[in-house]
Design a protein around this motif. Sequence first.
Motif, PDB file in Angstrom:
ATOM      1  N   ALA A 141       0.796  -1.400   0.234  1.00  0.00           N
ATOM      2  CA  ALA A 141      -0.027  -0.019   0.043  1.00  0.00           C
ATOM      3  C   ALA A 141       0.862   1.231   0.227  1.00  0.00           C
ATOM      4  O   ALA A 141       0.362   2.300  -0.444  1.00  0.00           O
ATOM      5  CB  ALA A 141      -1.002   0.062   1.206  1.00  0.00           C
ATOM      6  N   GLY A 142       2.128   1.148   0.280  1.00  0.00           N
ATOM      7  CA  GLY A 142       2.912   2.302   0.162  1.00  0.00           C
ATOM      8  C   GLY A 142       2.949   3.374   1.237  1.00  0.00           C
ATOM      9  O   GLY A 142       3.954   3.987   1.731  1.00  0.00           O
ATOM     10  N   ARG A 143       1.920   3.081   2.377  1.00  0.00           N
ATOM     11  CA  ARG A 143       2.092   3.860   3.751  1.00  0.00           C
ATOM     12  C   ARG A 143       0.874   3.272   4.656  1.00  0.00           C
ATOM     13  O   ARG A 143       0.258   2.301   4.190  1.00  0.00           O
ATOM     14  CB  ARG A 143       1.622   5.332   3.448  1.00  0.00           C
ATOM     15  CG  ARG A 143       0.205   5.312   2.862  1.00  0.00           C
ATOM     16  CD  ARG A 143      -0.130   6.923   2.628  1.00  0.00           C
ATOM     17  NE  ARG A 143      -1.785   6.734   2.556  1.00  0.00           N
ATOM     18  CZ  ARG A 143      -2.298   6.720   1.387  1.00  0.00           C
ATOM     19  NH1 ARG A 143      -1.772   6.668   0.185  1.00  0.00           N
ATOM     20  NH2 ARG A 143      -3.627   6.787   1.327  1.00  0.00           N
ATOM     21  N   VAL A 144       1.080   3.630   5.751  1.00  0.00           N
ATOM     22  CA  VAL A 144       0.096   3.341   6.810  1.00  0.00           C
ATOM     23  C   VAL A 144      -0.503   4.611   7.398  1.00  0.00           C
ATOM     24  O   VAL A 144       0.425   5.264   8.092  1.00  0.00           O
ATOM     25  CB  VAL A 144       0.495   2.352   7.909  1.00  0.00           C
ATOM     26  CG1 VAL A 144      -0.342   2.120   9.074  1.00  0.00           C
ATOM     27  CG2 VAL A 144       1.116   0.918   7.307  1.00  0.00           C
ATOM     28  N   ASP A 145      -1.980   4.746   7.161  1.00  0.00           N
ATOM     29  CA  ASP A 145      -2.491   5.909   7.849  1.00  0.00           C
ATOM     30  C   ASP A 145      -3.021   5.687   9.092  1.00  0.00           C
ATOM     31  O   ASP A 145      -3.116   6.626   9.994  1.00  0.00           O
ATOM     32  CB  ASP A 145      -3.616   6.284   6.999  1.00  0.00           C
ATOM     33  CG  ASP A 145      -3.047   6.684   5.482  1.00  0.00           C
ATOM     34  OD1 ASP A 145      -2.312   7.745   5.483  1.00  0.00           O
ATOM     35  OD2 ASP A 145      -3.491   6.223   4.514  1.00  0.00           O
ATOM     36  N   VAL A 146      -3.501   4.322   9.333  1.00  0.00           N
ATOM     37  CA  VAL A 146      -4.405   3.862  10.524  1.00  0.00           C
ATOM     38  C   VAL A 146      -3.689   2.594  10.995  1.00  0.00           C
ATOM     39  O   VAL A 146      -3.737   1.686  10.256  1.00  0.00           O
ATOM     40  CB  VAL A 146      -5.927   3.866  10.343  1.00  0.00           C
ATOM     41  CG1 VAL A 146      -6.468   3.714  12.007  1.00  0.00           C
ATOM     42  CG2 VAL A 146      -6.247   5.367   9.778  1.00  0.00           C
TER      43      VAL A 146
END
Length: 257
Positions: A81-86
């Motif tokens: 996903a390229g990132r973790v927001d939550v």
Amino acid sequence: MARLVLDSVVVVTGAGSGMGRAMVEEFCAEGARVAALDIDREAAEATVAGLDAGARALAVGVDVSDPESVRLGVEEVLGWAGRVDVLCNNAGILDSYLPAHEVSVEEWDRVIGVNQTGPFLMSRAVIPDMLSRGAGVIINTASVSAFSAAGGGTAYTSSKHGVLGLTRQLTFDYGSKGIRVNAICPGATLTGMTGADGGEQAVEMDPEIARTPAGRWCQPAEIARLAVFLAGSGADFMHGSAVVFDGGWLTAARNPF
Ligand SMILES: NC(=O)c1ccc[n+]([C@@H]2O[C@H](COP(=O)([O-])OP(=O)(O)OC[C@H]3O[C@@H](n4cnc5c(N)ncnc54)[C@H](O)[C@@H]3O)[C@@H](O)[C@H]2O)c1
């Protein structure tokens, strides 16, 4: 309810059952991409397989108490996903309801390892990514056992008090850097842990649950909807909170267990 930004990337631990499975379902329904982590990879895969068509989710086998497993799991999520927001630190295990002089060191280490070290390791693994963007949300699942005794035994109660300590320290260290950290403190909820899968404990507890102010069990989806709220902009002013969601269990001060 303030909606999540579409395409937010959400990581849920303990996603193969109970509240974690419900969180995966609710976040996906909000349009998020969700990584479903569980020590039981097949259970995480079953969660993902049960999602509505169009949901975007990835099942990953991760033991949150194992630093190397956490490192590899978060690496896989970032590759996907390229990132973790939550991050929802939800995975947890119950102890044997034993008083301290009967608790083995193995039992203590096992419960603290999953319930307290797990959220630390997972947070440690995703925070650098959140810091790089100056934004992120961490939601830790504690318990009414973070405030009172007898919901579990020595190890469980200690671990859940520890989860609140972690929530507060993370808030102190990272709140001003764009990362909001809060805890959910559920009361008795019908999940695998409490016998919703046919175990005996839920049956044993039913008369006690009936005497709480709400008079009923909490459903996992109710906790999941609270997590979605905490992740969204409607909770933007919430930092370091311990949200009690217990049907009045603590207020009534009559512990069902
Ligand atoms: N059910 C309740 O009444 C209740 C009340 C208060 C707090 N909680 C807390 O809520 C959280 C969710 O519990 P639940 O009731 O949905 O339980 P559950 O047993 O239904 O689900 C827990 C999931 O965590 C997974 N898990 C266990 N050890 C793990 C590990 N080392 N690494 C990764 N995954 C692991 C399990 O495989 C399972 O899928 C836990 O933190 C629990 O302590 C539950």
